[in-house]
Scaffold this active site. Structure first.
Site, PDB file in Angstrom:
ATOM      1  N   TYR A  50     -60.552   1.275-115.190  1.00 50.75           N
ATOM      2  CA  TYR A  50     -61.998   1.333-115.314  1.00 50.75           C
ATOM      3  C   TYR A  50     -62.366   2.452-116.296  1.00 50.75           C
ATOM      4  CZ  TYR A  50     -61.650  -1.891-111.447  1.00 50.75           C
ATOM      5  OH  TYR A  50     -61.326  -2.982-110.671  1.00 50.75           O
ATOM      6  N   CYS A  95     -62.958  -3.094-102.797  1.00 47.06           N
ATOM      7  CA  CYS A  95     -64.148  -3.845-103.188  1.00 47.06           C
ATOM      8  C   CYS A  95     -64.395  -5.006-102.234  1.00 47.06           C
ATOM      9  CB  CYS A  95     -64.006  -4.363-104.613  1.00 47.06           C
ATOM     10  SG  CYS A  95     -64.073  -3.064-105.856  1.00 47.06           S
ATOM     11  N   ALA A 139     -65.546   0.972-104.672  1.00 50.39           N
ATOM     12  CA  ALA A 139     -66.059   1.523-105.918  1.00 50.39           C
ATOM     13  C   ALA A 139     -67.568   1.273-105.979  1.00 50.39           C
ATOM     14  CB  ALA A 139     -65.362   0.861-107.100  1.00 50.39           C
TER      15      ALA A 139
END
Length: 362
Positions: free
Chosen positions: A184, A26, A58
């Site tokens: 997640y 990220c 992501a």
């Protein structure tokens, strides 16, 4: 011949020049989910640096699928168009552009790490996160209200993965990865720690894994037959003191994903809960998970976690522990890790002509 870090690898119709992949990391540098110059330079420089696969961070399949308001997304045609410059450049360097399709679930709507990773409320630019069950991330203070997905809404999420994959293909990506790790949304469905549902998406192993299988199948359905699909999983929750997601279940899931057309399992671990008990996090500390899944299923796997040197990455491949060395933080320290690794291992690697005057002589 024994495979090595600089052996080629064929995945369907995609040819990799080496076994080095840039791990999805990220960057928290988007506005409204749109890619910009940072993403072009960040990902493009790793392609210049010789990695055979350069994967995005992501990339959210919906606005509420982001981790932070600064995350990358692909929920509209505009988002896909913004990524085309990057995929075009990566391919011009003979690297393969890959995208990680993701939904943050209960870990969404928080600030960037350097801003404290604190909850961001809807009136501050955040949103109400969604999850399999009413089990919020255990923040110490207040957080946005969590929304438990209905059965119909779970189907909507699967469709979001399908449509995001179609847009990713239009944007020029050649590998799609379904993100089912690190606590997640899809991982939240897998683990009984966060999945307390009593419908067809909760309870048994078959039900808890259903959304991951459906999302993978949805992506595979729209992804060309000659292009690979990866799935990233957390092999274990690292929560041995309670019923949780573990390595045995990961082996079973991986085998099922292979039957659905997944070409490689990207094997990571943890991220579901702050109480996780990490093992010794020395070099290659997660490689045994990938190795076991490879042995038990016969699928190709990528190994992550503390891969910091060329020789270590080479040993992982040479010893048949994994098919790809997925390198994260070392690529942040050295965008040209693959080119430097080739020099160290006395292997052939093509330097860009603009840089050849600097190639060290052997």
């Amino acid at each position: 011949m024994t495979d090595s870090l600089f052996s080629s690898l064929s995945l369907r119709g995609t040819e990799l020049s080496n076994r080095i992949m840039v791990s999805p990391m990220c960057q928290y540098s988007s506005t409204d989910g749109l890619a910009n110059d940072w993403h072009l330079v960040h990902l493009g420089s790793r392609a210049v640096g010789g990695a055979s696969i350069v994967m995005t961070e992501a990339t959210a399949v919906s606005p509420e699928g982001r981790i932070s308001p600064n995350d990358l997304g692909i929920w509209s045609d505009e988002h896909a168009e913004a990524l085309e410059r990057t995929t075009t450049f990566v391919k011009s360097m003979d690297s393969v552009p890959a995208i990680q399709l993701a939904h943050a679930g209960r870990k969404g709507s928080k600030s960037r790490p350097w801003d404290g990773s604190e909850p961001v409320f809807p009136d501050e630019g955040g949103w109400n996160p969604v999850a399999p069950s009413d089990v919020p991330w255990p923040y110490e203070g207040d957080a946005p209200e969590l929304h438990e997905l209905s059965t119909e809404e779970v189907g909507d999420v699967v469709e979001e993965f399908r449509v995001a994959a179609e847009r990713a293909l239009d944007a020029g990506f050649e590998i799609a990865e379904v993100h089912a790790a690190h606590g997640y949304l899809l991982h939240e469905f897998l683990s009984p720690v966060t999945n307390h549902r009593d419908d067809e998406y909760g309870g048994s192993f078959e039900n808890r894994t259903r959304i991951v299988r459906e999302a993978t199948e949805a992506v595979r359905d729209v992804w060309p037959d000659d292009k690979p699909v990866f799935v990233r999983i957390s092999a274990t929750d690292w929560l041995d003191d309670r019923e949780s997601w573990d390595l045995d279940q990961s082996v079973r899931l991986s085998a099922a994903l292979g039957e659905l057309g997944a070409d490689l399992i990207d094997v990571s671990a943890g991220g579901l809960h702050p109480d996780q008990q990490l093992p010794n996090t020395g070099p290659g500390y997660q490689v045994p998970y990938a190795e076991l899944i490879r042995e038990e299923t016969g699928l190709r796997v990528g190994a992550v976690g503390g891969i910091r040197t060329a020789r270590h990455a080479d040993e992982i491949v040479r010893n048949g522990r994994a098919d790809l060395a997925i390198v994260g933080r070392e690529h942040l320290r050295d965008p040209y890790f693959a080119l430097h690794a080739a020099q160290e291992l006395d292997a052939d690697a093509e330097w860009p002509p603009q840089y050849r005057r600097a190639v060290p002589r052997r």
